[in-house]
Enzyme design. Structure first.
Site, PDB file in Angstrom:
ATOM      1  N   SER A 130       1.092  -1.319  -0.132  1.00  0.00           N
ATOM      2  CA  SER A 130       0.114  -0.179   0.016  1.00  0.00           C
ATOM      3  C   SER A 130       0.970   1.280   0.067  1.00  0.00           C
ATOM      4  O   SER A 130       1.888   1.377   0.622  1.00  0.00           O
ATOM      5  CB  SER A 130      -0.788  -0.078   1.324  1.00  0.00           C
ATOM      6  OG  SER A 130      -1.590   1.269   1.264  1.00  0.00           O
TER       7      SER A 130
ATOM      8  N   ASP B 215     -16.253   0.535   0.060  1.00  0.00           N
ATOM      9  CA  ASP B 215     -17.455  -0.504   0.259  1.00  0.00           C
ATOM     10  C   ASP B 215     -17.296  -1.245  -0.923  1.00  0.00           C
ATOM     11  O   ASP B 215     -17.518  -2.767  -0.317  1.00  0.00           O
ATOM     12  CB  ASP B 215     -18.790   0.354  -0.170  1.00  0.00           C
ATOM     13  CG  ASP B 215     -19.134   1.339   0.838  1.00  0.00           C
ATOM     14  OD1 ASP B 215     -18.787   1.172   2.078  1.00  0.00           O
ATOM     15  OD2 ASP B 215     -19.702   2.350   0.414  1.00  0.00           O
ATOM     16  N   GLU B 216     -16.820  -1.283  -1.874  1.00  0.00           N
ATOM     17  CA  GLU B 216     -16.420  -2.359  -2.874  1.00  0.00           C
ATOM     18  C   GLU B 216     -15.329  -3.354  -2.810  1.00  0.00           C
ATOM     19  O   GLU B 216     -15.266  -4.524  -3.098  1.00  0.00           O
ATOM     20  CB  GLU B 216     -16.218  -1.684  -4.325  1.00  0.00           C
ATOM     21  CG  GLU B 216     -14.952  -1.132  -4.487  1.00  0.00           C
ATOM     22  CD  GLU B 216     -15.022   0.533  -3.972  1.00  0.00           C
ATOM     23  OE1 GLU B 216     -14.091   1.172  -4.506  1.00  0.00           O
ATOM     24  OE2 GLU B 216     -15.927   0.851  -3.248  1.00  0.00           O
TER      25      GLU B 216
ATOM     26  N   HIS C 278     -19.594   3.262   7.708  1.00  0.00           N
ATOM     27  CA  HIS C 278     -20.800   3.234   6.952  1.00  0.00           C
ATOM     28  C   HIS C 278     -21.551   1.762   7.000  1.00  0.00           C
ATOM     29  O   HIS C 278     -20.720   0.897   6.964  1.00  0.00           O
ATOM     30  CB  HIS C 278     -20.074   3.690   5.461  1.00  0.00           C
ATOM     31  CG  HIS C 278     -21.301   3.611   4.526  1.00  0.00           C
ATOM     32  ND1 HIS C 278     -22.570   4.241   4.736  1.00  0.00           N
ATOM     33  CD2 HIS C 278     -21.333   3.610   3.205  1.00  0.00           C
ATOM     34  CE1 HIS C 278     -23.179   4.196   3.863  1.00  0.00           C
ATOM     35  NE2 HIS C 278     -22.652   3.551   2.589  1.00  0.00           N
TER      36      HIS C 278
ATOM     37  N   GLY D 161     -13.312  12.552   5.719  1.00  0.00           N
ATOM     38  CA  GLY D 161     -12.433  12.374   6.548  1.00  0.00           C
ATOM     39  C   GLY D 161     -11.579  13.513   6.909  1.00  0.00           C
ATOM     40  O   GLY D 161     -10.932  13.778   8.065  1.00  0.00           O
TER      41      GLY D 161
ATOM     42  N   GLU E 165     -20.237  32.071 -11.581  1.00  0.00           N
ATOM     43  CA  GLU E 165     -21.682  32.138 -11.474  1.00  0.00           C
ATOM     44  C   GLU E 165     -22.267  30.791 -10.765  1.00  0.00           C
ATOM     45  O   GLU E 165     -23.323  30.814 -10.175  1.00  0.00           O
ATOM     46  CB  GLU E 165     -22.582  32.924 -12.446  1.00  0.00           C
ATOM     47  CG  GLU E 165     -22.109  34.205 -12.700  1.00  0.00           C
ATOM     48  CD  GLU E 165     -22.420  35.219 -11.515  1.00  0.00           C
ATOM     49  OE1 GLU E 165     -23.061  34.824 -10.671  1.00  0.00           O
ATOM     50  OE2 GLU E 165     -21.640  36.237 -11.359  1.00  0.00           O
TER      51      GLU E 165
ATOM     52  N   GLU F   5     -19.419  30.299  -6.577  1.00  0.00           N
ATOM     53  CA  GLU F   5     -20.160  30.843  -5.454  1.00  0.00           C
ATOM     54  C   GLU F   5     -20.942  29.800  -4.956  1.00  0.00           C
ATOM     55  O   GLU F   5     -21.496  30.226  -3.791  1.00  0.00           O
ATOM     56  CB  GLU F   5     -20.759  31.875  -6.409  1.00  0.00           C
ATOM     57  CG  GLU F   5     -19.982  33.144  -6.637  1.00  0.00           C
ATOM     58  CD  GLU F   5     -20.778  34.383  -7.162  1.00  0.00           C
ATOM     59  OE1 GLU F   5     -21.910  34.619  -6.551  1.00  0.00           O
ATOM     60  OE2 GLU F   5     -20.279  35.102  -7.921  1.00  0.00           O
TER      61      GLU F   5
END
Length: 340
Positions: free
Chosen positions: A52, A84-85, A109, A135, A228, A232
């Site tokens: 990792s 999740d997957e 979750h 996070g 716009e 904003e």
């Protein structure tokens, strides 16, 4: 129905004393949970694959790192913050073999527990602590002495104290400073998916993209369109976040407020709400979960194509150019990919 809301005074960090807490994963949620718990005095180990890219990041933050299997065997409380997957396969391969009766399995979750992709043994306590924010916000607020509200829920409680342990964990990551709300796995999962799809991510980004394209196609400068309809949005959302929609309407001009009341419902009309109900129904019936899991098994071919098309939209280049003119935006960036 009244909600039960807890704060720091209602949670006891002593519930985590003498325990090793394994945080599996070091992405958006994982890095925040691990670092905040460590700062709260909890004995934390981060579980990561040996290859990792986050291994060095976690060690750089002063955290102890091990493989997920090693971390699960050592810990009596395991928090899953992986995507999740990938969660179900990782759980089956590396977490479940290291579980012992009376251990605590936690998730950030409810997706995999609610849709039964992960089915822990009955002698293991299962709870959820779900911060209601990314996070990077969980970490940033904690460092500032603030907190992000958390949801807690208990799925299995053979030891009889899972709620108290969950509250201690939520306090450890800063949730008790803002409020810890008790809910259920079903409610958290289904409302979270709906919010992401219909409003926060899907609904909002589609509204902004369509607004941008409408102005550009009408001949207005892309930079003006971006300011716009996209830039904003944060200014308006900050006003709502601070004190509700009435506060936002108090702060804008009468012209803006009148246009809000008279034109907004024409753009987001009853048909939108009906389609929102359709999206919610797909979530409740498990259709979205099944679709997402199958897409993962297929290698995310369609998902990656959608990502690529979105990244190539002209508004992304315009936005990057405009942000480069405002270097102060980088001074307090929530996301630093080199660290988290």
């Amino acid at each position: 129905m009244a909600l039960d809301i807890y704060y720091d005074k209602d949670a006891d960090l002593a519930r985590l004393e003498g325990r090793v807490v394994a945080v599996i994963g070091y992405g958006s949620q994982g890095h925040a949970h691990a670092q905040n718990l460590k700062a709260s005095g909890v004995d934390v180990v981060v579980g990561l694959r040996k290859d990792s890219g986050s291994w060095a990041k976690a060690e750089g933050a002063g955290l102890r790192v091990a493989t997920p299997a090693e971390a699960a065997r050592e810990a009596s409380l395991i928090m899953l913050t992986v995507p999740d997957e990938t969660c179900a396969q990782l759980y089956a391969d590396e977490i479940e073999p290291g579980l012992e009766p009376g251990d605590y399995l936690a998730v950030a979750h409810g997706f995999n527990i609610h849709f039964q992709a992960v089915q822990p043994p009955e002698n293991v306590n299962v709870f959820m602590v779900a911060p209601k924010g990314p996070g990077h916000t969980v970490r940033g607020h904690y460092e500032e002495g603030k907190g992000v509200p958390c949801l807690v829920a208990v799925h299995q409680d053979p030891s009889g104290d899972s709620l108290q342990v969950a509250l201690a964990y939520a306090k450890g990551i800063g949730g008790g400073r803002a409020g810890i709300i008790e809910t259920t796995f079903r409610e958290e999962t289904e409302t979270d998916l709906f919010g992401e799809q219909a409003v926060l991510c899907g609904g909002l980004t589609e509204l902004m993209r369509n607004g941008y394209e409408t102005l550009v196609e009408a001949g207005y400068a892309p930079e003006m369109a971006y300011f716009e309809t996209i830039h904003e949005v944060k200014l308006i959302v900050d006003l709502i976040y601070e004190n509700g929609m009435a506060n936002m309407r108090y702060s804008v001009s009468n012209t803006a407020e009148y246009g809000d009341f008279t034109r907004g419902p024409r753009v987001v009309d009853a048909g939108v709400k009906e389609r929102m109900r359709e999206v919610l129904g797909e979530i409740q019936r498990g259709e979205f979960a099944k679709e997402f899991i199958l897409e993962n098994r297929a290698g995310f071919v369609a998902f990656n194509a959608m990502r690529r098309r979105a990244a190539e939209h002209p508004m992304e280049e315009v936005g990057a150019r405009l942000r480069s003119l405002m270097p102060w935006l980088k001074e307090k960036q929530l996301v630093d990919r080199s660290k988290n």
